[in-house]
Enzyme design. Structure first.
Site: not given
Ligand SMILES: NC(=O)c1ccc[n+]([C@@H]2O[C@H](COP(=O)([O-])OP(=O)(O)OC[C@H]3O[C@@H](n4cnc5c(N)ncnc54)[C@H](OP(=O)(O)O)[C@@H]3O)[C@@H](O)[C@H]2O)c1
Length: 299
Positions: A10, A35, A59-61, A100-101, A124, A149
């Site tokens: 995202q 990776d 990240a692994y989300t 993250t929160d 997580y 969020w």
């Molecule tokens: N989503 C939330 O609500 C939330 C809330 C607070 C903080 N965050 C943080 O915000 C950041 C962005 O989150 P997001 O929602 O954009 O995440 P997302 O949509 O789940 O995307 C995560 C990305 O990371 C890639 N990825 C996973 N493991 C990887 C690895 N080992 N090497 C390279 N790429 C890898 C995934 O690739 P694949 O698709 O190929 O697996 C995907 O492109 C993260 O740090 C997350 O922890 C998210």
């Protein structure tokens, strides 16, 4: 040039879009290209693109999935940031690392500040907290941005799930006792591009900051806002019933309070987050008027 890892997520996609709109040079790398837990792949990416700044949006989300796949989550959320930080240290460049929160337990009465002690209550959160520590330990030139969020037109998120469910159901049951700030990945991407020139120019600028949209609500309030914004266009207006966390059991525990105090970010970087409703309404309208846009870009 800015190099983004996690380019298909995202935030990665929103960074790519925001950079294109602003004519900022940015390269988004997918997991298939590098990776982040693979030191050789990360070194090769840095050598190839010679960035001035690296952003770790990878990240692994899957918060519930991390309970049963903690090793996999740790690989992406602890080892990956450690590898990136070491590569940036070697190359002498700054790293923006997203956190993250969920590093907090949610028991605080009031919004969390950067100086509050972390105490994750799920796998997580434990991995993300360890990732933050690895970055701090390894690289002076880092900015850790904690957000919460996240949603976007791209990928999978709560906003898109609610829109989908509202199409077919007359009642949605949504948790009303967890508090946080729904944050647009687009707004976060714009904030990262806003701070990037300073991070590149000022080697001493480092630390941990909070960035979410302004104000706070519950998942129930978030759902109400989504449905209200969509209803005039879709004609669908299901009832949204508030429920307690206990009525919606999940594998991972969630903090009851996810509110992050963003005043340090505002003071340091001079950018004030917009009220959360504004971007929720805009994203919802964009999705319901051009749903194929999101479908074409699902990661
Ligand atoms: N989503 C939330 O609500 C939330 C809330 C607070 C903080 N965050 C943080 O915000 C950041 C962005 O989150 P997001 O929602 O954009 O995440 P997302 O949509 O789940 O995307 C995560 C990305 O990371 C890639 N990825 C996973 N493991 C990887 C690895 N080992 N090497 C390279 N790429 C890898 C995934 O690739 P694949 O698709 O190929 O697996 C995907 O492109 C993260 O740090 C997350 O922890 C998210």
């Amino acid at each position: 040039m800015i190099l983004v890892f996690g380019g298909t997520g995202q935030l990665g996609r929103e960074l790519f879009r925001a950079a294109a709109e602003r004519h900022v040079a940015l390269q988004a790398s997918a997991r298939t290209e590098a990776d982040i837990a693979d030191a050789a792949a990360v070194a090769a990416a840095l050598k190839r693109w010679q960035p001035d700044l690296v952003v770790n949006a990878a990240a692994y989300t899957n918060v519930d999935g991390a309970e049963s796949h903690e090793a996999e989550a740790r690989r992406a959320n602890e080892l990956g940031p450690a590898v990136l930080a070491a590569a940036c240290a070697e190359a002498g460049i700054a790293l923006v690392h997203i956190s993250t929160d969920y590093v907090f337990d949610g028991s605080k009465d009031g919004a969390y500040r950067e100086s509050d002690a972390v105490h994750p209550i799920n796998a997580y959160g434990r991995g993300k907290a360890a990732g933050e520590e690895a970055v701090r330990r390894t690289l002076d030139r880092h900015v850790i941005l904690r957000t919460a969020w996240l949603y976007s037109e791209f990928g999978r998120n709560f906003l898109k799930t609610m829109l989908q469910l509202a199409q077919t159901r007359d009642e949605l049951r949504v948790v009303a006792d967890q508090h946080g700030s729904p944050t647009s990945a687009r707004e976060l991407a714009e904030a990262i591009l806003h701070i990037a020139p300073r991070l590149i120019a000022e080697p001493r600028l480092s630390g941990t900051y909070h960035f979410t949209a302004g104000g706070a609500t519950t998942w129930h309030g978030f759902a109400e806002c989504i449905v209200a914004a969509a209803a005039p266009i879709t004609g669908r207006n299901p009832r949204i019933k508030p429920i307690a966390t206990a009525d919606f059991p999940t594998s991972a525990k969630r903090p009851a309070n996810s509110r992050l105090d963003c005043s340090l970010f505002v003071q340091t970087f001079g950018l004030k987050p917009r009220p959360w409703r504004e971007a929720v309404q805009a994203t919802t309208r964009a999705l319901v008027t051009a749903p194929q846009l999101a479908e074409n870009h699902v990661a």
